[in-house]
Design an enzyme around this catalytic site. Structure first.
Site, short mmCIF file in Angstrom:
data_model
loop_
_atom_site.label_atom_id
_atom_site.label_comp_id
_atom_site.label_asym_id
_atom_site.label_seq_id
_atom_site.Cartn_x
_atom_site.Cartn_y
_atom_site.Cartn_z
N CYS A 43 0.77 -1.56 -0.08
CA CYS A 43 -0.20 -0.21 -0.20
C CYS A 43 0.71 1.11 0.12
CB CYS A 43 -0.87 -0.17 0.68
SG CYS A 43 -1.90 1.41 1.38
N CYS A 48 -1.46 1.52 -3.11
CA CYS A 48 -2.67 2.73 -3.01
C CYS A 48 -1.85 4.08 -2.75
CB CYS A 48 -3.42 2.42 -1.14
SG CYS A 48 -3.70 0.77 -1.17
N LYS A 51 -0.07 5.16 -5.91
CA LYS A 51 -0.76 5.31 -6.82
C LYS A 51 -1.57 6.66 -7.01
CE LYS A 51 -4.73 4.56 -6.01
NZ LYS A 51 -5.02 2.48 -5.55
N TYR A 177 -9.25 -3.34 -11.04
CA TYR A 177 -9.05 -1.98 -10.49
C TYR A 177 -8.04 -1.56 -11.00
CZ TYR A 177 -11.83 -2.84 -5.44
OH TYR A 177 -12.88 -2.73 -4.36
N GLU A 181 -7.95 2.11 -13.50
CA GLU A 181 -6.60 2.98 -13.01
C GLU A 181 -5.48 3.87 -13.57
OE1 GLU A 181 -5.56 2.14 -8.73
OE2 GLU A 181 -7.70 2.42 -7.45
N HIS A 436 -26.12 21.61 0.21
CA HIS A 436 -26.33 22.66 -0.48
C HIS A 436 -25.41 23.56 -1.08
CE1 HIS A 436 -28.21 23.58 -4.12
NE2 HIS A 436 -28.66 24.03 -4.53
N GLU A 441 -25.71 15.06 -1.72
CA GLU A 441 -27.10 15.74 -1.58
C GLU A 441 -27.67 14.99 -2.28
OE1 GLU A 441 -28.71 19.82 -2.58
OE2 GLU A 441 -26.97 20.35 -3.63
P1 NDP Z 1 -9.00 -7.94 -10.01
O1 NDP Z 1 -8.99 -9.25 -9.51
O2 NDP Z 1 -8.98 -6.96 -9.89
O3 NDP Z 1 -8.86 -7.84 -12.03
C1 NDP Z 1 -7.68 -8.96 -12.97
C2 NDP Z 1 -9.07 -8.30 -14.43
O4 NDP Z 1 -7.03 -9.13 -14.94
C3 NDP Z 1 -10.00 -8.56 -14.11
O5 NDP Z 1 -10.38 -8.15 -15.20
C4 NDP Z 1 -9.82 -10.45 -14.57
O6 NDP Z 1 -10.32 -10.81 -15.71
C5 NDP Z 1 -8.67 -10.51 -15.51
N1 NDP Z 1 -7.82 -11.66 -16.05
C6 NDP Z 1 -7.46 -12.37 -14.33
N2 NDP Z 1 -6.84 -13.37 -15.13
C7 NDP Z 1 -6.99 -13.51 -16.50
C8 NDP Z 1 -6.69 -14.15 -17.63
N3 NDP Z 1 -5.88 -15.12 -17.18
N4 NDP Z 1 -6.90 -13.52 -18.73
C9 NDP Z 1 -7.44 -12.39 -19.40
N5 NDP Z 1 -7.71 -11.81 -18.40
C10 NDP Z 1 -7.43 -12.55 -17.07
O7 NDP Z 1 -7.88 -7.43 -9.96
P2 NDP Z 1 -6.70 -5.98 -9.76
O8 NDP Z 1 -4.66 -6.44 -10.08
O9 NDP Z 1 -6.48 -4.78 -10.55
O10 NDP Z 1 -6.43 -5.47 -8.17
C11 NDP Z 1 -6.01 -7.00 -7.46
C12 NDP Z 1 -6.89 -6.43 -6.19
O11 NDP Z 1 -6.02 -5.28 -4.84
C13 NDP Z 1 -8.37 -5.78 -6.11
O12 NDP Z 1 -9.56 -7.08 -6.40
C14 NDP Z 1 -8.41 -4.65 -4.89
O13 NDP Z 1 -8.88 -5.62 -3.97
C15 NDP Z 1 -7.16 -4.33 -4.63
N6 NDP Z 1 -7.18 -3.10 -5.34
C16 NDP Z 1 -7.45 -2.35 -4.63
C17 NDP Z 1 -7.87 -0.87 -5.43
C18 NDP Z 1 -8.40 -0.15 -4.64
O14 NDP Z 1 -9.37 0.55 -3.54
N7 NDP Z 1 -8.67 0.94 -5.61
C19 NDP Z 1 -5.90 -0.27 -5.69
C20 NDP Z 1 -6.29 -1.68 -7.06
C21 NDP Z 1 -5.89 -2.32 -6.44
P3 NDP Z 1 -12.17 -11.54 -15.90
O15 NDP Z 1 -12.70 -10.07 -14.41
O16 NDP Z 1 -12.93 -11.22 -16.21
O17 NDP Z 1 -12.19 -12.25 -14.28
#
Ligand code: NDP
Length: 452
Positions: A43, A48, A51, A177, A181, A436, A441
């Site tokens: 983080c 976080c 980022k 996510y 981002e 407001h 709101e």
């Molecule tokens: P996510 O799980 O959110 O997204 C992973 C993405 O990769 C999805 O689009 C998924 O597709 C795709 N994917 C996974 N495997 C494959 C594959 N073999 N082939 C093609 N596409 C694939 O992961 P992130 O890495 O973005 O983030 C991980 C976690 O970290 C988040 O879930 C969140 O909990 C945390 N995070 C939180 C943030 C915040 O609070 N602002 C910021 C960054 C991370 P599909 O959906 O089709 O499975």
């Protein structure tokens, strides 16, 4: 006198490990923590915090663009990645220093090096054995590397945060996510950005209305969305990357970001050898509601357990563990109602059930929504809308889900999350007098349900 060196030995000085260790020490426990990288974890060092600094940096392009409508003349703006990188590194170093100081001030011993669990009460770091009554595994997660030939050529969220130069063309793989981002951030820096993903809209699992609107807004910002693209191979040729899809299509870019998910950091820690159950499919350390692993005395919190991979969840799990094990008050957290924000542009904030999830659970729901152009965008001329949605249980009037895409969505949802966590009803929202003029709101002014 305890027969152990410590009451608690924590592996991993990220959000969960540091907060749990400090909190245990505040309860009088003798605590040590080991870390083989920088104190602060994902983080603070490579997630976080940097980022969000990048996000702030990228948003200046919006501000410069919007200024003219308000009477400002801004000379042609240019962006220098090196300046941002230097400032970001200085800030993460400052925060790491604060984390180290806080550990020291709490009386937590920091052991530098990679920990390895030897048995239920022994951890080895750099050849030295430490014994403890309890061991807390808080080693976090790391970017996944799916079996795609050439995946190692792609950057992950670790490397993209250290880029020396802004790529002219960035290809982001995935639409979770991290993908949305960084897509927004680098578009703001001026890169041509393509987001390629196997689904039909970004952010699977979020409310469909937010997903659809995010796709529209990303497209309006000039981001190319390549939906239905399953990456099959990555290669580098002639100074550019070529990513081929399973359907034979091809995308080219100067840099590729692997944002295909994250996996628990559970390997190479001696856990399985010590008898700790690891989920074969996800690599997660298997825990019960009280963060107990299959080995008495060994506990795990945060991303390594693959429950909800969010910093505040790791911290809450760690504190509940400490209350239970060192505070004499057994408790666990509720993972069912966790708010989160996605720092896409525009951002998303969300708590509770999406409309689709509520219906799938059998709720008869009423939906209230508000779709508007934020006041700031009237004079600036920016073509970006905000959208808010309440998913209400018809039977109990309880707000099951609250969702927003639009400026400050994360900030707004944090406030409303208290109400939703308390079990607020739609009537509670209705009797709340608006502030407001604000965007927030709208959440208390939705009177007419959507006609289905
Ligand atoms: P996510 O799980 O959110 O997204 C992973 C993405 O990769 C999805 O689009 C998924 O597709 C795709 N994917 C996974 N495997 C494959 C594959 N073999 N082939 C093609 N596409 C694939 O992961 P992130 O890495 O973005 O983030 C991980 C976690 O970290 C988040 O879930 C969140 O909990 C945390 N995070 C939180 C943030 C915040 O609070 N602002 C910021 C960054 C991370 P599909 O959906 O089709 O499975």
């Amino acid at each position: 006198m305890s027969r152990y060196d410590y009451d608690l030995f924590t592996l991993g000085a990220g959000s969960g490990g540091v907060s749990g260790s400090r909190y245990a020490a505040s309860k009088g426990a003798r605590v040590a923590i080991c870390e083989d990288s920088r104190v602060g974890g994902t983080c603070v060092i490579r997630g976080c915090v940097p980022k969000k600094l990048f996000m702030y940096a990228s948003q200046f392009s919006d501000a410069f663009g919007d200024a003219a409508g308000y009477g400002w003349t801004v000379p042609e703006a240019s962006f220098d990645m090196a300046t941002l990188q230097a400032a970001k590194s200085k800030e993460t170093a400052r925060l790491e220093g604060i984390y180290r100081t806080m550990l020291g001030n709490s009386g937590v011993a920091l052991v530098e090096g990679r920990g390895r669990v030897i048995d239920a009460h022994t951890v080895e770091v750099a050849g030295k054995a430490y014994t403890a009554e309890r061991i807390l595994v808080a080693t976090g997660g790391k970017p996944a590397a799916p079996a795609i030939p050439g995946i190692e050529l792609a950057m992950t969220s670790n490397e993209i945060l250290d880029l020396a130069e802004r790529p002219a063309r960035l290809l982001v793989l995935g639409a979770g996510y991290i993908a949305v981002e960084f897509a927004g951030i680098f578009r703001g820096f001026g890169s041509a950005v393509t987001v390629a993903f196997r689904g039909d809209a970004p952010l699977r699992g979020f409310d469909e209305d937010l997903r659809r609107r995010l796709a529209t807004e990303m497209t309006n910002r000039g981001i190319t969305l390549a939906a239905g693209f399953a990456p099959a191979s990555i290669e580098k040729a002639g100074g550019e990357f070529i990513v081929r899809g399973a359907d034979g299509s091809e995308l080219r870019a100067d840099a590729v970001l692997n944002a295909l998910g994250r996996v628990p950091n559970s390997a190479g820690l001696g856990l399985e050898e010590a008898g700790v159950r690891i989920d074969a499919k996800t690599g997660a350390v298997v825990v019960d509601a009280f963060s107990r692993t299959s080995v008495p005395g060994i506990f795990a919190v945060g991303d390594v357990t693959n429950r909800i991979a969010l910093t505040p969840v790791a911290i809450a799990e760690a504190r509940a563990f400490v209350d239970t094990e060192f505070g004499g008050a057994a408790r666990h957290i509720d993972h069912a109602l966790v708010a989160s924000a996605v720092f896409s542009q525009p951002p998303i904030g969300s708590i509770g059930l999406s409309e689709q999830a509520a219906k799938a659970k059998g709720f008869d729901v009423t939906v209230f929504e508000s779709d508007f152009r934020p006041m700031k965008n009237t004079i600036s001329g920016r073509n970006e809308r905000s959208y808010m949605k309440l998913v209400v249980d018809r039977a109990s009037d309880k707000v099951l889900g609250l969702h927003m895409i639009g400026v400050d969505a994360g900030e707004l949802v944090q406030g409303f999350a208290v109400a939703v966590t308390m079990g607020a009803t739609k009537a509670d929202f209705d009797r709340t007098i608006a502030v407001h003029p604000t965007a927030g709101e709208e959440f208390v002014l939705m009177r007419t349900p959507r006609k289905d």
